[in-house]
Write an enzyme that holds these catalytic residues in place. Sequence first.
Site, PDB file in Angstrom:
ATOM      1  N   GLY A   1       0.810  -1.210   0.000  1.00 40.16           N
ATOM      2  CA  GLY A   1       0.000   0.000   0.000  1.00 40.16           C
ATOM      3  C   GLY A   1       0.842   1.258   0.000  1.00 40.16           C
ATOM      4  O   GLY A   1       0.528   2.243  -0.689  1.00 40.16           O
ATOM      5  N   ASP A   2       1.927   1.242   0.769  1.00 40.14           N
ATOM      6  CA  ASP A   2       2.838   2.392   0.799  1.00 40.14           C
ATOM      7  C   ASP A   2       3.465   2.609  -0.576  1.00 40.14           C
ATOM      8  O   ASP A   2       3.642   3.746  -1.028  1.00 40.14           O
ATOM      9  CB  ASP A   2       3.949   2.160   1.830  1.00 40.14           C
ATOM     10  CG  ASP A   2       3.410   1.731   3.177  1.00 40.14           C
ATOM     11  OD1 ASP A   2       2.341   2.236   3.568  1.00 40.14           O
ATOM     12  OD2 ASP A   2       4.039   0.893   3.836  1.00 40.14           O
TER      13      ASP A   2
END
Length: 300
Positions: A250-251
């Site tokens: 996600g990052d």
Amino acid sequence: MIYTVTFNPALDYVVKVDNFQTGGINRVYQENIFFGGKGINVSFVLREHGYTSTALGFTAGFTGEAIENGLREQGIQTDFIRLPEGMSRINVKMKSQNETEINGQGPNIPQEALNQLFDKLNTLTQGDVLILAGSIPNTLPEDVYEQIMARLDGKGILIAVDATKDLLLNVLKYHPFLIKPNNHELGEMFGVELKTEEDIVFFAKKLQEKGASNVLISMAGDGAILVTKEGAVHKIGVPKGTVVNSVGAGDSMVAGFMAGYLTKGDYAYALKLGTASGSATAFSEGLAVKEDIDKLLATL
């Protein structure tokens, strides 16, 4: 300049064990140490896209020194605040029949240290980018994201926020440039089960009504949906590959999206680059590298 904030950085000790058994001795057959924290992950992947960022946050003890030295050795610019007591946390992530995580607590962050962070953030000016990612340590006030964004409100800073539920909902009044809930988190915010893409778009627009500019909803193997501040809806699938690692995906997506937008000012391209970046991390043991991102981007 791009800035990332990681309140509680960590050394992630990742080990692989055959047939883990409790109550006995288990031999590791593979081990790695990574410098962890959602903002730090974003900084790493931004570097792969050719963007320099400054990693902000707090470090303490010998583990904090190891994090700072390791990041600098890998080309990440840092400006952490050193705390006088405690030590930065060590997280143990064990992969065997199942994945098990033991996350450290981290040091106490006093108000004077938080004020030092505020002072650093007060120097940001129009055109700068700030990425706030992750949970808030229990030694900090629960509204610290709000405090940060209130200070920067109206200064023309592009702020991306990757957080969950109330942390995210409470900052919408400051009009973040980008928020990135996943589809399950989006449903939890409104107490509903999202069954269709139309449901996802509908509630993403509800977040925009509360103040968000661009809403990026990740849907794991089903791809992602972006609702832009102009109301356009973009959907994308995921490239083919085998998922071996969920940490940092996600990052990486946030980093790729921001890099794509800063490069071309085009939301469709930003969504593609974000998806390629997140997938490259998911298909790797560590964070995405440029070569893998470029290969996946070409398939989207």
